[in-house]
Design a protein around this motif. Structure first.
Motif, PDB file in Angstrom:
ATOM      1  N   ALA A 187      -9.496 -34.008  13.438  1.00  0.00           N
ATOM      2  CA  ALA A 187      -9.777 -32.718  14.068  1.00  0.00           C
ATOM      3  C   ALA A 187      -8.644 -32.330  15.011  1.00  0.00           C
ATOM      4  O   ALA A 187      -8.176 -31.181  15.010  1.00  0.00           O
ATOM      5  CB  ALA A 187     -11.106 -32.796  14.816  1.00  0.00           C
ATOM      6  N   LEU A 188      -8.168 -33.299  15.850  1.00  0.00           N
ATOM      7  CA  LEU A 188      -7.055 -33.011  16.774  1.00  0.00           C
ATOM      8  C   LEU A 188      -5.774 -32.682  16.007  1.00  0.00           C
ATOM      9  O   LEU A 188      -5.003 -31.799  16.400  1.00  0.00           O
ATOM     10  CB  LEU A 188      -6.835 -34.201  17.707  1.00  0.00           C
ATOM     11  CG  LEU A 188      -7.877 -34.366  18.831  1.00  0.00           C
ATOM     12  CD1 LEU A 188      -7.705 -35.710  19.519  1.00  0.00           C
ATOM     13  CD2 LEU A 188      -7.754 -33.233  19.837  1.00  0.00           C
ATOM     14  N   HIS A 189      -5.557 -33.424  14.907  1.00  0.00           N
ATOM     15  CA  HIS A 189      -4.359 -33.188  14.100  1.00  0.00           C
ATOM     16  C   HIS A 189      -4.367 -31.771  13.520  1.00  0.00           C
ATOM     17  O   HIS A 189      -3.360 -31.039  13.592  1.00  0.00           O
ATOM     18  CB  HIS A 189      -4.296 -34.238  12.986  1.00  0.00           C
ATOM     19  CG  HIS A 189      -3.120 -34.057  12.084  1.00  0.00           C
ATOM     20  ND1 HIS A 189      -1.799 -34.308  12.468  1.00  0.00           N
ATOM     21  CD2 HIS A 189      -3.042 -33.628  10.782  1.00  0.00           C
ATOM     22  CE1 HIS A 189      -0.992 -34.049  11.479  1.00  0.00           C
ATOM     23  NE2 HIS A 189      -1.712 -33.636  10.424  1.00  0.00           N
ATOM     24  N   ASN A 190      -5.518 -31.377  12.951  1.00  0.00           N
ATOM     25  CA  ASN A 190      -5.610 -30.035  12.349  1.00  0.00           C
ATOM     26  C   ASN A 190      -5.506 -28.948  13.415  1.00  0.00           C
ATOM     27  O   ASN A 190      -4.898 -27.893  13.189  1.00  0.00           O
ATOM     28  CB  ASN A 190      -6.932 -29.888  11.595  1.00  0.00           C
ATOM     29  CG  ASN A 190      -7.014 -30.808  10.378  1.00  0.00           C
ATOM     30  OD1 ASN A 190      -5.957 -31.206   9.836  1.00  0.00           O
ATOM     31  ND2 ASN A 190      -8.216 -31.174   9.975  1.00  0.00           N
ATOM     32  N   MET A 191      -6.084 -29.222  14.576  1.00  0.00           N
ATOM     33  CA  MET A 191      -6.025 -28.254  15.670  1.00  0.00           C
ATOM     34  C   MET A 191      -4.579 -28.082  16.158  1.00  0.00           C
ATOM     35  O   MET A 191      -4.128 -26.963  16.432  1.00  0.00           O
ATOM     36  CB  MET A 191      -6.936 -28.719  16.808  1.00  0.00           C
ATOM     37  CG  MET A 191      -7.052 -27.740  17.964  1.00  0.00           C
ATOM     38  SD  MET A 191      -8.225 -28.373  19.206  1.00  0.00           S
ATOM     39  CE  MET A 191      -8.217 -27.016  20.365  1.00  0.00           C
ATOM     40  N   HIS A 192      -3.866 -29.216  16.257  1.00  0.00           N
ATOM     41  CA  HIS A 192      -2.469 -29.169  16.704  1.00  0.00           C
ATOM     42  C   HIS A 192      -1.601 -28.424  15.703  1.00  0.00           C
ATOM     43  O   HIS A 192      -0.707 -27.641  16.074  1.00  0.00           O
ATOM     44  CB  HIS A 192      -1.953 -30.599  16.913  1.00  0.00           C
ATOM     45  CG  HIS A 192      -0.582 -30.643  17.505  1.00  0.00           C
ATOM     46  ND1 HIS A 192       0.573 -30.683  16.730  1.00  0.00           N
ATOM     47  CD2 HIS A 192      -0.158 -30.645  18.806  1.00  0.00           C
ATOM     48  CE1 HIS A 192       1.626 -30.705  17.523  1.00  0.00           C
ATOM     49  NE2 HIS A 192       1.212 -30.706  18.792  1.00  0.00           N
TER      50      HIS A 192
ATOM     51  N   GLY B   7       3.803 -33.068  20.674  1.00  0.00           N
ATOM     52  CA  GLY B   7       3.044 -33.107  21.924  1.00  0.00           C
ATOM     53  C   GLY B   7       2.205 -31.856  22.105  1.00  0.00           C
ATOM     54  O   GLY B   7       2.116 -30.987  21.239  1.00  0.00           O
ATOM     55  N   LEU B   8       1.579 -31.746  23.250  1.00  0.00           N
ATOM     56  CA  LEU B   8       0.679 -30.628  23.507  1.00  0.00           C
ATOM     57  C   LEU B   8       1.452 -29.387  23.897  1.00  0.00           C
ATOM     58  O   LEU B   8       2.357 -29.435  24.721  1.00  0.00           O
ATOM     59  CB  LEU B   8      -0.309 -30.978  24.629  1.00  0.00           C
ATOM     60  CG  LEU B   8      -1.322 -32.092  24.326  1.00  0.00           C
ATOM     61  CD1 LEU B   8      -2.230 -32.345  25.520  1.00  0.00           C
ATOM     62  CD2 LEU B   8      -2.168 -31.753  23.116  1.00  0.00           C
ATOM     63  N   CYS B   9       1.039 -28.297  23.311  1.00  0.00           N
ATOM     64  CA  CYS B   9       1.584 -27.013  23.710  1.00  0.00           C
ATOM     65  C   CYS B   9       0.640 -26.364  24.712  1.00  0.00           C
ATOM     66  O   CYS B   9      -0.472 -26.848  24.934  1.00  0.00           O
ATOM     67  CB  CYS B   9       1.786 -26.120  22.473  1.00  0.00           C
ATOM     68  SG  CYS B   9       0.227 -25.700  21.626  1.00  0.00           S
ATOM     69  N   PRO B  10       1.062 -25.295  25.353  1.00  0.00           N
ATOM     70  CA  PRO B  10       0.183 -24.662  26.364  1.00  0.00           C
ATOM     71  C   PRO B  10      -1.197 -24.289  25.840  1.00  0.00           C
ATOM     72  O   PRO B  10      -2.179 -24.312  26.575  1.00  0.00           O
ATOM     73  CB  PRO B  10       0.981 -23.423  26.778  1.00  0.00           C
ATOM     74  CG  PRO B  10       2.410 -23.772  26.525  1.00  0.00           C
ATOM     75  CD  PRO B  10       2.397 -24.656  25.305  1.00  0.00           C
ATOM     76  N   ARG B  11      -1.315 -23.956  24.545  1.00  0.00           N
ATOM     77  CA  ARG B  11      -2.626 -23.560  23.994  1.00  0.00           C
ATOM     78  C   ARG B  11      -3.578 -24.740  23.880  1.00  0.00           C
ATOM     79  O   ARG B  11      -4.781 -24.552  23.706  1.00  0.00           O
ATOM     80  CB  ARG B  11      -2.434 -22.906  22.630  1.00  0.00           C
ATOM     81  CG  ARG B  11      -1.669 -21.573  22.705  1.00  0.00           C
ATOM     82  CD  ARG B  11      -1.594 -20.933  21.333  1.00  0.00           C
ATOM     83  NE  ARG B  11      -2.921 -20.575  20.816  1.00  0.00           N
ATOM     84  CZ  ARG B  11      -3.131 -20.058  19.603  1.00  0.00           C
ATOM     85  NH1 ARG B  11      -2.082 -19.854  18.796  1.00  0.00           N
ATOM     86  NH2 ARG B  11      -4.347 -19.747  19.213  1.00  0.00           N
ATOM     87  N   MET B  12      -3.044 -25.971  23.948  1.00  0.00           N
ATOM     88  CA  MET B  12      -3.917 -27.160  23.895  1.00  0.00           C
ATOM     89  C   MET B  12      -3.902 -27.922  25.211  1.00  0.00           C
ATOM     90  O   MET B  12      -4.357 -29.077  25.264  1.00  0.00           O
ATOM     91  CB  MET B  12      -3.481 -28.095  22.761  1.00  0.00           C
ATOM     92  CG  MET B  12      -3.758 -27.561  21.366  1.00  0.00           C
ATOM     93  SD  MET B  12      -3.370 -28.787  20.083  1.00  0.00           S
ATOM     94  CE  MET B  12      -4.609 -30.056  20.395  1.00  0.00           C
ATOM     95  N   ASP B  13      -3.427 -27.294  26.262  1.00  0.00           N
ATOM     96  CA  ASP B  13      -3.382 -27.980  27.554  1.00  0.00           C
ATOM     97  C   ASP B  13      -4.077 -27.101  28.614  1.00  0.00           C
ATOM     98  O   ASP B  13      -3.484 -26.138  29.114  1.00  0.00           O
ATOM     99  CB  ASP B  13      -1.920 -28.224  27.964  1.00  0.00           C
ATOM    100  CG  ASP B  13      -1.826 -29.119  29.207  1.00  0.00           C
ATOM    101  OD1 ASP B  13      -2.887 -29.720  29.557  1.00  0.00           O
ATOM    102  OD2 ASP B  13      -0.741 -29.190  29.792  1.00  0.00           O
ATOM    103  N   PRO B  14      -5.357 -27.328  28.893  1.00  0.00           N
ATOM    104  CA  PRO B  14      -6.177 -28.416  28.332  1.00  0.00           C
ATOM    105  C   PRO B  14      -6.784 -28.014  26.999  1.00  0.00           C
ATOM    106  O   PRO B  14      -6.766 -26.850  26.632  1.00  0.00           O
ATOM    107  CB  PRO B  14      -7.262 -28.573  29.395  1.00  0.00           C
ATOM    108  CG  PRO B  14      -7.444 -27.198  29.931  1.00  0.00           C
ATOM    109  CD  PRO B  14      -6.070 -26.569  29.936  1.00  0.00           C
ATOM    110  N   VAL B  15      -7.379 -29.017  26.347  1.00  0.00           N
ATOM    111  CA  VAL B  15      -8.011 -28.775  25.050  1.00  0.00           C
ATOM    112  C   VAL B  15      -9.354 -28.051  25.273  1.00  0.00           C
ATOM    113  O   VAL B  15     -10.160 -28.455  26.120  1.00  0.00           O
ATOM    114  CB  VAL B  15      -8.249 -30.100  24.297  1.00  0.00           C
ATOM    115  CG1 VAL B  15      -9.045 -29.842  23.015  1.00  0.00           C
ATOM    116  CG2 VAL B  15      -6.921 -30.759  23.980  1.00  0.00           C
ATOM    117  N   ASP B  16      -9.602 -26.984  24.528  1.00  0.00           N
ATOM    118  CA  ASP B  16     -10.868 -26.247  24.588  1.00  0.00           C
ATOM    119  C   ASP B  16     -11.906 -26.986  23.741  1.00  0.00           C
ATOM    120  O   ASP B  16     -11.762 -27.096  22.518  1.00  0.00           O
ATOM    121  CB  ASP B  16     -10.653 -24.821  24.066  1.00  0.00           C
ATOM    122  CG  ASP B  16     -11.922 -23.970  24.199  1.00  0.00           C
ATOM    123  OD1 ASP B  16     -12.959 -24.514  24.638  1.00  0.00           O
ATOM    124  OD2 ASP B  16     -11.882 -22.767  23.868  1.00  0.00           O
ATOM    125  N   GLY B  17     -12.950 -27.509  24.397  1.00  0.00           N
ATOM    126  CA  GLY B  17     -13.951 -28.319  23.691  1.00  0.00           C
ATOM    127  C   GLY B  17     -14.688 -27.550  22.619  1.00  0.00           C
ATOM    128  O   GLY B  17     -14.991 -28.086  21.548  1.00  0.00           O
TER     129      GLY B  17
END
Length: 604
Positions: free
Chosen positions: A129-134, A143-153
């Motif tokens: 799920a994290l891989h597909n979201m990234h 690494g994390l981009c601004p759209r995943m920092d923080p991750v929206d649950g």
């Protein structure tokens, strides 16, 4: 386990079929020493396989190489029955101190936990799920981009539910619209074969049930399927009252009283003219009853009425045959025939009261129920009034009072009777007569005994109003009879009329409390019987006291039925007056000469 122990203490071994979730599964500990109580229990376990390589990995874990797991030290103490801290040891305790040289699978028993497969698949599901979201939110970025920092649950949950990959056991890992993984279960049954208990696979669930019923055994070793129901089917006439939250369980409630079973869950009250059948599944018409001629409540009044009618006709025939004899003339032929007509109607009314109620019968009841008594008491009132006026006039002068001729007496009588007929006609206009079926009077608690009574629409109050005018005539006649009680007994029937009215008053005074006191009686026809017998008794009193002595003299003592010498009307009135004044001194003309002469002169 404690529930099984409670069932054993309650001596319910073999009574229950237990259903166990995957927490029970195929474990030995819940059923240890409770094998007979648990026999036949059906349990489930998620379908699983042993993960290759996990046993080697896990058995190599020690306190030194597995510090990242904060619960591992607690597991170590529990698994090897030792304590890591010296301070935790109790003096005299058999528990030893851990040496860190213990090894999993060598110094303790070990079996791979059945849920390892699902834990590994869960971790991989999160990773996918994290891989597909990234990939979608941070394409080409490490690494994390601004759209995943923080991750929206909430957003991550959508990706988790959309994963689709092959799990560690080779089975696909997916989730449905509710977020649930597809169910894959093995179904076990705890069986005892040849005194050896075991969990046996009897089926599985993968999208639908696969069950090998022939492989199942039930308490006692039988293969007959037990009834798998929470509640037995309800009997006819019973509705289901569902247990809240358990649609397969219900209580059966009887449709009692006048209710019947409308459907599986509802009872409904029958229509007012219906009652439920024997098993309360439908409604049937309530039986209609009426007073039958063969009923004891009808036989007695009919017998009295028949005897009275025969006696009345006998008197009428006698009077007609001896119409010109002195006794018949002296009794006032015209009013006598009117009075006898009223007496006949009083007897005949009994047949109307017992006949089957319909439009004609109910109409005739209204007319004749009070008419017979009105005719009787109107004639008697006219007679007593005439006697009273004669003697009152005699106190003042020797002239005859007005309106004492036979024609005048008939006019007065029919005028009094016409008031009764006018009242009945007004009643017909205001409330036309008809028959009704009363379902309330006999609506018993037990519908089996409910009956509808066919009767006329005459209430108790209407009946009293109908008879009220006749009773007024009766009371007035009684008052005149009291006023003329001093008249010589041989003069113009004053004493017999007085006795008749006194007795009649007693009959009707007894009738009123009996009639209204029995209005709530379980015997529905007692009021009709009371009314008809009271009317027949009042007619019998008049017939017996006024006419039977005359008939007796006419038939058996004709020598007394002879004319007396005639004098003028003036002389007769004078004689009657003097008779009243000197009756205390032995009486005047005891042979009844004044009586005969007065009546005969009036007729002339």
């Amino acid at each position: 386990r404690r529930v099984l122990e409670a069932a054993k203490r309650a001596n319910q071994t073999g009574h229950f079929i237990w259903m166990g979730s995957d927490s029970w599964g195929s474990k030995i500990s819940p059923v240890l020493h409770l094998e007979e109580v648990a026999e036949g229990s059906v349990t489930i376990l998620p379908k699983r396989v042993s993960v290759k390589g996990f046993d080697r990995y896990f058995s190599s874990r020690t306190l030194d190489n597995n510090r990242r797991n904060i619960w591992f030290a607690e597991f170590w103490e529990e698994n090897f029955h030792c304590k890591l801290s010296r301070h935790a040891l109790k003096k005299g305790s058999s528990i030893k101190k851990c040496t860190n040289r213990e090894r999993i699978g060598q110094d303790s028993s070990y079996e791979q936990e059945g849920k390892v497969q699902f834990v590994i698949d869960a971790v991989y599901a999160m990773g996918h799920a994290l891989h597909n979201m990234h990939k979608n939110l941070c394409p080409g970025k490490v690494g994390l981009c601004p759209r995943m920092d923080p991750v929206d649950g909430v957003e991550l949950l959508k990706y988790i539910r959309n994963v689709n990959f092959s799990g560690i056991a080779g089975t696909p890992v997916t989730f449905n619209e509710n977020g649930d993984a597809p169910g894959r279960y093995d179904i076990y049954q705890y069986q005892i074969r040849n005194s050896t208990p075991e969990y046996k696979v009897i089926g599985q669930w993968t999208d639908h049930l696969h069950l090998k019923v022939e492989s199942m055994l039930w308490p006692g070793g039988g293969s007959q399927l037990p009834s798998s129901i929470c509640s037995l089917p309800c009997k006819p006439g019973e509705r289901k009252k569902l247990v809240k939250g358990i649609p397969c369980c219900w209580h059966c409630e009887r449709c009692d009283g006048y209710q019947y079973q409308l459907d599986e869950f509802h009872c409904k009250r029958c229509h007012f003219n219906e009652r439920p059948n024997e098993n309360h599944t439908s409604c049937t018409p309530i039986p209609i009853i009426k007073l039958e001629w063969s009923s004891p409540w009808a036989v007695v009044p009919v017998f009295i009425a028949i005897v009275g009618i025969i006696a009345t006709l006998f008197v009428v025939v006698t009077f007609v045959r001896y119409n010109d004899t002195p006794i018949v003339k002296a009794s006032g032929r015209e009013l006598s025939y009117v009075l006898l007509t009223g007496i006949f109607l009083c007897y005949a009314t009994t047949f109307l009261m017992i006949a089957e109620p319909d439009l004609s019968t109910c109409s005739l009841r209204r007319i004749f129920l009070g008419l017979g008594m009105s005719i009787s008491y109107a004639a008697l009132l006219t007679k007593t009034n005439r006697i009273y006026r004669i003697f009152e006039q005699g106190k003042k002068s020797v002239s005859a009072p007005r309106f004492i001729s036979p024609a005048s007496q008939l006019v007065i009588t029919f005028s009094l009777i016409s008031l009764q007929l006018v009242g009945v006609c007004i009643w017909f206009i205001v409330d036309p007569s008809h028959s009704v079926i009363d379902y309330e009077d006999q609506r018993t608690t037990n519908p089996h005994f409910a009956r509808g009574i066919l009767k006329c629409d005459i209430s108790d109050l209407s009946l009293i109003c109908l008879l009220g005018y006749s009773m007024l005539l009766m009371v007035t006649c009684t008052v005149y009879a009291i006023k003329t009680r001093g008249v010589p007994e041989t003069f113009n029937e004053a004493k017999p009329i007085g006795f008749t009215m006194y007795t009649t008053c007693i009959v009707w005074l007894a009738f009123i409390p009996i009639f209204f006191g029995t209005s709530q009686s379980a015997e529905k026809y007692i009021q009709t019987t009371t009314l008809t017998i009271s009317m027949s008794l009042s007619a019998s009193v008049s017939l017996g006291m006024l006419y039977m002595p005359k008939v007796y003299i006419i038939l058996f003592h004709p020598e007394q039925n002879v004319p007396k010498r005639k004098r003028s009307l003036k002389a007769v009135v004078t004689a009657a007056t003097m008779s009243n004044k000197f009756s205390q001194k032995g009486g005047f003309r005891p042979n009844g000469e004044a009586k005969s002469e007065l009546c005969e002169n009036l007729e002339t």
